[in-house]
Design an enzyme around this catalytic site. Structure first.
Site, PDB file in Angstrom:
ATOM      1  N   ASN A  13       0.970  -0.925   0.295  1.00  0.00           N
ATOM      2  CA  ASN A  13      -0.176   0.075  -0.001  1.00  0.00           C
ATOM      3  C   ASN A  13       0.610   1.299  -0.298  1.00  0.00           C
ATOM      4  O   ASN A  13       1.235   1.706   0.822  1.00  0.00           O
ATOM      5  CB  ASN A  13      -0.753   0.233   0.916  1.00  0.00           C
ATOM      6  CG  ASN A  13      -1.298   1.285   1.492  1.00  0.00           C
ATOM      7  OD1 ASN A  13      -2.102   1.963   0.399  1.00  0.00           O
ATOM      8  ND2 ASN A  13      -2.076   1.533   3.139  1.00  0.00           N
ATOM      9  N   TRP A  14       1.450   1.816  -1.357  1.00  0.00           N
ATOM     10  CA  TRP A  14       1.696   2.711  -1.788  1.00  0.00           C
ATOM     11  C   TRP A  14       1.546   4.529  -0.396  1.00  0.00           C
ATOM     12  O   TRP A  14       2.067   5.110  -0.914  1.00  0.00           O
ATOM     13  CB  TRP A  14       2.250   3.525  -3.188  1.00  0.00           C
ATOM     14  CG  TRP A  14       3.153   2.376  -3.423  1.00  0.00           C
ATOM     15  CD1 TRP A  14       3.514   1.279  -2.398  1.00  0.00           C
ATOM     16  CD2 TRP A  14       3.326   2.141  -4.684  1.00  0.00           C
ATOM     17  NE1 TRP A  14       4.721   0.745  -3.611  1.00  0.00           N
ATOM     18  CE2 TRP A  14       4.856   1.454  -4.502  1.00  0.00           C
ATOM     19  CE3 TRP A  14       3.313   3.807  -6.083  1.00  0.00           C
ATOM     20  CZ2 TRP A  14       5.693   1.270  -6.204  1.00  0.00           C
ATOM     21  CZ3 TRP A  14       4.503   3.241  -7.251  1.00  0.00           C
ATOM     22  CH2 TRP A  14       5.461   1.854  -6.852  1.00  0.00           C
ATOM     23  N   LYS A  15      -0.253   4.321  -0.368  1.00  0.00           N
ATOM     24  CA  LYS A  15      -0.460   5.365   0.720  1.00  0.00           C
ATOM     25  C   LYS A  15      -0.513   7.036  -0.720  1.00  0.00           C
ATOM     26  O   LYS A  15      -0.260   6.532  -1.736  1.00  0.00           O
ATOM     27  CB  LYS A  15       0.542   5.432   2.092  1.00  0.00           C
ATOM     28  CG  LYS A  15      -0.067   4.417   2.725  1.00  0.00           C
ATOM     29  CD  LYS A  15       0.482   4.720   4.167  1.00  0.00           C
ATOM     30  CE  LYS A  15       0.153   3.077   4.994  1.00  0.00           C
ATOM     31  NZ  LYS A  15       0.492   3.268   6.178  1.00  0.00           N
ATOM     32  N   HIS A  99      -8.935   2.135   4.441  1.00  0.00           N
ATOM     33  CA  HIS A  99      -8.156   1.443   5.636  1.00  0.00           C
ATOM     34  C   HIS A  99      -8.514   2.897   6.832  1.00  0.00           C
ATOM     35  O   HIS A  99      -9.013   3.632   6.833  1.00  0.00           O
ATOM     36  CB  HIS A  99      -7.204   2.277   4.384  1.00  0.00           C
ATOM     37  CG  HIS A  99      -5.649   1.705   5.196  1.00  0.00           C
ATOM     38  ND1 HIS A  99      -5.151   3.193   6.174  1.00  0.00           N
ATOM     39  CD2 HIS A  99      -4.764   1.310   5.079  1.00  0.00           C
ATOM     40  CE1 HIS A  99      -4.179   2.683   6.275  1.00  0.00           C
ATOM     41  NE2 HIS A  99      -3.491   1.763   5.691  1.00  0.00           N
ATOM     42  N   GLU A 101      -6.407   5.002   7.268  1.00  0.00           N
ATOM     43  CA  GLU A 101      -6.202   6.541   7.257  1.00  0.00           C
ATOM     44  C   GLU A 101      -7.970   7.257   7.220  1.00  0.00           C
ATOM     45  O   GLU A 101      -7.133   8.358   6.633  1.00  0.00           O
ATOM     46  CB  GLU A 101      -5.548   6.336   6.526  1.00  0.00           C
ATOM     47  CG  GLU A 101      -4.009   6.190   7.417  1.00  0.00           C
ATOM     48  CD  GLU A 101      -2.438   5.668   6.856  1.00  0.00           C
ATOM     49  OE1 GLU A 101      -1.976   5.972   5.563  1.00  0.00           O
ATOM     50  OE2 GLU A 101      -2.204   5.033   7.686  1.00  0.00           O
ATOM     51  N   GLU A 170      -5.118  -4.708  10.859  1.00  0.00           N
ATOM     52  CA  GLU A 170      -3.985  -4.214  10.572  1.00  0.00           C
ATOM     53  C   GLU A 170      -4.760  -2.674  11.816  1.00  0.00           C
ATOM     54  O   GLU A 170      -5.472  -1.474  11.933  1.00  0.00           O
ATOM     55  CB  GLU A 170      -3.878  -2.677   9.270  1.00  0.00           C
ATOM     56  CG  GLU A 170      -4.211  -2.554   8.637  1.00  0.00           C
ATOM     57  CD  GLU A 170      -3.220  -2.841   7.633  1.00  0.00           C
ATOM     58  OE1 GLU A 170      -2.124  -2.286   6.524  1.00  0.00           O
ATOM     59  OE2 GLU A 170      -3.720  -0.883   7.181  1.00  0.00           O
ATOM     60  N   GLY A 176       2.489   2.832  10.914  1.00  0.00           N
ATOM     61  CA  GLY A 176       3.641   3.826  10.270  1.00  0.00           C
ATOM     62  C   GLY A 176       4.813   3.871  11.761  1.00  0.00           C
ATOM     63  O   GLY A 176       5.197   5.194  11.949  1.00  0.00           O
ATOM     64  N   SER A 216       3.689  -2.046  10.242  1.00  0.00           N
ATOM     65  CA  SER A 216       5.066  -1.741  10.510  1.00  0.00           C
ATOM     66  C   SER A 216       5.891  -3.208  10.188  1.00  0.00           C
ATOM     67  O   SER A 216       6.365  -3.775  11.093  1.00  0.00           O
ATOM     68  CB  SER A 216       5.252  -1.783  11.727  1.00  0.00           C
ATOM     69  OG  SER A 216       5.155   0.081  12.054  1.00  0.00           O
ATOM     70  N   GLY A 237       3.374  -0.794   3.861  1.00  0.00           N
ATOM     71  CA  GLY A 237       2.623   0.142   3.468  1.00  0.00           C
ATOM     72  C   GLY A 237       4.341   0.452   3.135  1.00  0.00           C
ATOM     73  O   GLY A 237       4.783   0.555   1.840  1.00  0.00           O
ATOM     74  N   GLY A 238       5.073   1.637   4.281  1.00  0.00           N
ATOM     75  CA  GLY A 238       6.387   1.514   4.266  1.00  0.00           C
ATOM     76  C   GLY A 238       7.973   0.662   3.604  1.00  0.00           C
ATOM     77  O   GLY A 238       8.467   1.141   2.540  1.00  0.00           O
TER      78      GLY A 238
END
Ligand code: 13P
Length: 258
Positions: A13-15, A99, A101, A170, A176, A216, A237-238
């Site tokens: 998930n590149w966000k 998500h 976010e 999640e 993150g 994470s 993500g990251g």
């Protein structure tokens, strides 16, 4: 994981990261080091403006491209929004829905439910997210909260469609933050999610559905997390922004399972 009964899915998930130009560069690098083995499905969910570039770049590969959100309506006066059929036509295979976010921006369980339905109607695989806050965990209401999110997110989804959906657990406190849930904590909730699905859809469907962990997850902790029986993959993500790291996570999914 349990490859006998269900698919392992490693999804990025590149966000709100990377431009189309950067997407192209990533895909070139990624393609060059992509493992040949087919022990898992691979997805990359990218910003809407990067979808076309990503789909084009990965056309000859087994990597499925996804979006990070969609609108529940089929078309109309919704400035700035993107409908599920547009994503499907652009070549998406997956779409992340609910998500945390986006929920923080006001998305409700009812919205999530409507989006899951809209995505499925277009043949997209929804990656439906759920997860508790730190406060909820400390209050001891994680399981109740998650059960509610799952039940409302899936309201009205018939039994024959449930296997076409992926669930991602999640925990918000792990996203993150570098604070991963321990494999035991993550397993406990993923197992709980499977038991909720069992009650709603029966044991065969519960056994067949893929439940991912996100928060994470990285190239160092992926192996241990994926070794848990009810964690069928990751939503990353990251670490999905760096080809080498993402590939190492894919490789961590290549381990013996029950
Ligand atoms: P991080 O892997 O950066 O913690 O993000 C997790 C996530 O939210 C994936 O959807």
């Amino acid at each position: 994981m349990n490859r006998k009964y269900r698919k392992t899915v490693i999804a990025g998930n590149w966000k709100m990261n990377k431009t189309p130009t950067e997407t192209k560069a990533f895909m070139t690098e990624f393609k060059a080091i992509l493992p040949k083995g087919r022990w898992c499905d691979i997805a990359l969910c990218v910003p809407a403006v990067c979808i076309t570039t990503a789909v084009r770049a990965m056309r000859e590969t087994r990597v499925g491209i996804g979006a990070e959100n969609c609108n529940a309506n089929p078309s109309g006066a919704y400035t700035g929004e993107i409908a599920a059929n547009m994503l499907a036509d652009a070549g998406c295979k997956y779409v992340i829905i609910g998500h945390s976010e986006r929920r923080a921006m006001g998305e409700t369980d009812q919205d999530v439910n409507a989006k899951v339905k809209a995505a499925m109607e277009q043949g997209l695989i929804p990656i439906m997210c759920c997860g508790e806050s730190l406060e909820q965990r400390e209050l001891g209401i994680t399981n109740e909260w998650i059960a509610m999110q799952i039940k409302s997110g899936l309201a009205g989804i018939p039994e024959e469609k449930i296997r076409k959906l992926v669930i991602a657990y999640e925990p918000i406190w792990a996203i993150g933050t570098g604070k991963t849930a321990t494999p035991e904590q993550a397993e406990e909730v993923c197992e709980h999610i499977r038991s909720v699905i069992r009650k709603l859809y029966g044991s065969k469907n519960a056994r067949a559905i893929s439940i991912l962990y996100g928060g994470s997850m990285n190239e160092r902790n992926a192996f241990e997390l994926l070794a848990q029986p009810d964690i069928d993959g990751g939503l990353i993500g990251g670490a999905s922004l760096v080809p080498e790291k993402f590939v190492q996570i894919i490789e961590a999914a290549n381990q013996p399972t029950a």
